[in-house]
Design an enzyme around this catalytic site. Structure first.
Site, mmCIF file in Angstrom:
data_model
loop_
_atom_site.group_PDB
_atom_site.id
_atom_site.type_symbol
_atom_site.label_atom_id
_atom_site.label_comp_id
_atom_site.label_asym_id
_atom_site.label_seq_id
_atom_site.Cartn_x
_atom_site.Cartn_y
_atom_site.Cartn_z
ATOM 1 N N HIS A 21 3.672 28.089 8.442
ATOM 2 C CA HIS A 21 4.182 26.846 9.030
ATOM 3 C C HIS A 21 3.416 25.634 8.474
ATOM 4 O O HIS A 21 4.009 24.609 8.152
ATOM 5 C CB HIS A 21 4.005 26.865 10.551
ATOM 6 N N LYS A 45 13.630 34.639 21.984
ATOM 7 C CA LYS A 45 12.479 35.494 21.682
ATOM 8 C C LYS A 45 11.584 35.558 22.910
ATOM 9 O O LYS A 45 11.436 34.560 23.619
ATOM 10 C CB LYS A 45 11.664 34.883 20.551
ATOM 11 N N ARG A 95 11.599 32.005 3.622
ATOM 12 C CA ARG A 95 10.725 32.978 2.971
ATOM 13 C C ARG A 95 11.586 33.840 2.055
ATOM 14 O O ARG A 95 12.197 33.336 1.133
ATOM 15 C CB ARG A 95 9.989 33.803 4.031
ATOM 16 N N SER A 133 4.923 35.339 12.472
ATOM 17 C CA SER A 133 4.185 35.292 13.731
ATOM 18 C C SER A 133 4.164 36.678 14.372
ATOM 19 O O SER A 133 3.167 37.079 14.965
ATOM 20 C CB SER A 133 4.827 34.270 14.668
HETATM 21 N N1 COA Z 1 6.003 30.910 6.119
HETATM 22 C C1 COA Z 1 5.681 31.958 6.853
HETATM 23 N N2 COA Z 1 6.305 32.299 7.990
HETATM 24 C C2 COA Z 1 7.285 31.541 8.390
HETATM 25 C C3 COA Z 1 7.672 30.435 7.657
HETATM 26 C C4 COA Z 1 6.986 30.122 6.483
HETATM 27 N N3 COA Z 1 7.294 29.104 5.722
HETATM 28 N N4 COA Z 1 8.660 29.885 8.286
HETATM 29 C C5 COA Z 1 8.898 30.632 9.339
HETATM 30 N N5 COA Z 1 8.078 31.651 9.405
HETATM 31 C C6 COA Z 1 8.113 32.751 10.361
HETATM 32 C C7 COA Z 1 7.482 32.525 11.670
HETATM 33 O O1 COA Z 1 6.180 32.988 11.701
HETATM 34 C C8 COA Z 1 8.419 33.265 12.607
HETATM 35 O O2 COA Z 1 8.113 34.631 12.654
HETATM 36 P P1 COA Z 1 8.673 35.586 13.820
HETATM 37 O O3 COA Z 1 10.151 35.670 13.657
HETATM 38 O O4 COA Z 1 7.982 36.857 13.546
HETATM 39 O O5 COA Z 1 8.277 34.942 15.124
HETATM 40 C C9 COA Z 1 9.755 33.100 11.968
HETATM 41 O O6 COA Z 1 9.499 32.972 10.609
HETATM 42 C C10 COA Z 1 10.526 31.898 12.419
HETATM 43 O O7 COA Z 1 9.764 31.125 13.322
HETATM 44 P P2 COA Z 1 9.810 29.583 13.503
HETATM 45 O O8 COA Z 1 9.673 28.880 12.202
HETATM 46 O O9 COA Z 1 8.779 29.258 14.525
HETATM 47 O O10 COA Z 1 11.241 29.284 13.940
HETATM 48 P P3 COA Z 1 12.240 30.014 14.887
HETATM 49 O O11 COA Z 1 13.187 30.773 14.030
HETATM 50 O O12 COA Z 1 11.534 30.734 15.962
HETATM 51 O O13 COA Z 1 12.925 28.715 15.478
HETATM 52 C C11 COA Z 1 14.675 27.329 16.364
HETATM 53 C C12 COA Z 1 14.242 28.678 15.767
HETATM 54 C C13 COA Z 1 13.728 26.881 17.433
HETATM 55 C C14 COA Z 1 14.705 26.284 15.277
HETATM 56 C C15 COA Z 1 16.092 27.596 16.905
HETATM 57 O O14 COA Z 1 16.067 28.699 17.763
HETATM 58 C C16 COA Z 1 16.639 26.409 17.653
HETATM 59 O O15 COA Z 1 17.094 25.477 17.071
HETATM 60 N N6 COA Z 1 16.565 26.452 18.992
HETATM 61 C C17 COA Z 1 17.089 25.405 19.854
HETATM 62 C C18 COA Z 1 18.429 25.810 20.480
HETATM 63 C C19 COA Z 1 19.575 25.501 19.537
HETATM 64 O O16 COA Z 1 19.784 24.390 19.129
HETATM 65 N N7 COA Z 1 20.328 26.547 19.209
HETATM 66 C C20 COA Z 1 21.437 26.436 18.296
HETATM 67 C C21 COA Z 1 20.938 26.462 16.877
HETATM 68 S S1 COA Z 1 21.948 27.495 15.898
#
Ligand code: COA
Length: 164
Positions: A21, A45, A95, A133
């Protein structure tokens, strides 16, 4: 006077924040005039840390690194949050190919909900390609060394959690 600055939102659950991140945050800062890191309530999640702790961990690291970004938690739709913050772009890290499907669908849905907003994907840097994560939490729960994946402050919080 109208605000002409390009505002970007980098959203995520950050459960917890990793070097992956942080890599995206540093690079995203160069693309926009103002970056807002949006910490999302986790509905899909099962989060290990509540939103307050996740936000505090991100704030601590971002300040420690001297990164100029706002950190704001939100619930509800990402597009509503982005609109409220007057952002014109959503930034997401990509990724491996496995991320693509989900991210592509999410960007499409967000575009349908709010066509004024564009999603920009940044490829994860070579060193952070495989950090997630979930892996970090699993390794910490088995007392493995997570120093290569998360900052020291996050590492402490994860081990503290395991000792509880
Ligand atoms: N390098 C390494 N790891 C990364 C990364 C990077 N550049 N980018 C993401 N990751 C990993 C994270 O560690 C995480 O791992 P995990 O799946 O094991 O927990 C995963 O990839 C993604 O995590 P994160 O970047 O924190 O994002 P998310 O996918 O959890 O977030 C939201 C999703 C919050 C953006 C999405 O659910 C959202 O928009 N929610 C609001 C509700 C909404 O509007 N919904 C409709 C949208 S379609």
């Amino acid at each position: 006077m109208t605000d002409k600055r390009k505002i970007g939102v980098y959203p995520g659950t950050f459960d917890p924040i990793t070097f992956g991140h942080i890599d995206i945050i540093k690079r995203a800062c160069k693309l926009v005039d103002k970056l807002i890191i949006g910490i999302a309530e986790s509905i899909n999640k099962d989060a290990a840390f509540d939103i307050k702790s996740r936000t505090e961990m991100v704030k601590y690291e971002i300040r420690r690194l001297g990164i100029n970004a706002d950190i704001i938690s939100f619930d509800g739709l990402l597009v509503d949050f982005a609109k409220k913050q007057r952002a014109s772009v959503i930034i997401r890290g990509l990724r491996a190919v496995s991320d693509f499907d989900y991210e592509f669908q999410m960007s499409w849905v967000n575009y349908k909900l709010l066509p004024e907003i564009e999603t920009i994907f940044l490829p994860a840097s070579e060193d952070t390609q495989f950090i997630s994560s979930s892996f970090v939490k699993e390794i910490a729960s088995l007392n493995g060394d997570i120093s290569k994946f998360v900052p020291e402050s996050v590492k402490r919080k994860l081990y503290e959690k395991n000792d509880m």
